[in-house]
Every structure is written in structure tokens, then in C-alpha cells.
Design a protein around this motif. Structure first.
Motif: not given
Length: 142
Positions: A55-59, A80-87
């Protein structure tokens, strides 16, 4: 299913937020240990964290994967990579030592670079603070 196929399926399920598949790959008494807090999680506790991560990390993706398979499981190094809900972009180097018995994951020892966990901890702290404030506000009006 080979251990390598099990590993591929496990990480693909985490990336896609498929908790049912992850649960099905764990032995009932599996444990997951983390170097950062030196705690052991049960399967249910780990699945709660993975749901929150989803829910917190996109992609959410495992990149730069290096895996060594052996008779009793596998070792995997990755980022581990991704984008958090705050960008905020997330990039966490980690290594997992995974024990597999009878085709089921029965133990994971996870070593994550704690210097890169700060953004996740910050979001979790903000959510806890907001929840505590909301609970406090509700108690005042009861």
C-alpha cells in the motif's frame, strides 16, 4: 517446482501484492528474522508488513538480483526499489538467506541496509502519530 522457480514466484508475488500466494509458499511455522531490529516475525506478522509495503510503495521491484540456489534453499542479494506515497524514491540493498524444506519456505534471515530504511520509517511514524491523534480526538468526544 524447483527452488529457483519457488524464489521467482515468491518475489513476483511480493511485487504484485499477492499475499495469498506468498502465504501459500510459507510453511505454517515459518519465521522471518530481520537484522535491523533483530526480531523474528511469524507468517501473519510478515504478511501484515508486506500488505503495508504494497500500500505504501508504488512500482515495488526487486532489481540487481543475484541468487545462489543450494539444496536447502537459496541466498539472494538484491535492491528493493519503488516510490513512496509521498513521492520519495526507495532503494534498499538487501540480502536474504532462505531455508526451503519440502518445497516450502520455512525461514528467512533478511539483512537490509538500515541506512536506506529511513524513508519507510518516516512514513510509518507519521501514520502512527496520525492514528494516535485520531484515537485521542475520538476519546475526547466519547
Amino acid at each position: 517446482m524447483t527452488i529457483d522457480e519457488l524464489a521467482d514466484r515468491f518475489f513476483t508475488a511480493i511485487e504484485s501484492g499477492d499475499g495469498d500466494t506468498v502465504r501459500a509458499m510459507y510453511a505454517d511455522d515459518a519465521v522471518i528474522w530481520h537484522n535491523e531490529d533483530r526480531t523474528v516475525q511469524t507468517v501473519d506478522e510478515n504478511l501484515r508488513v508486506l500488505r503495508w509495503l504494497s500500500r505504501t510503495v508504488a512500482a515495488l521491484r526487486y532489481r540487481d538480483v543475484h541468487r545462489i540456489v543450494h539444496d536447502g534453499g537459496f541466498v539472494q542479494q538484491h535492491v528493493l526499489t519503488g516510490v513512496l506515497t509521498d513521492g520519495t524514491e526507495l532503494s534498499i540493498p538487501a540480502a536474504l538467506f532462505v531455508t526451503v524444506t519440502d518445497g516450502m519456505i520455512c525461514r528467512i534471515d533478511e539483512y537490509a541496509d538500515s541506512a536506506h530504511l529511513g524513508p519507510l520509517h518516516a512514513i510509518a511514524a507519521r501514520r502512527r502519530a496520525a492514528r494516535m491523534q485520531s484515537d485521542s480526538h475520538q476519546k475526547e468526544h466519547t
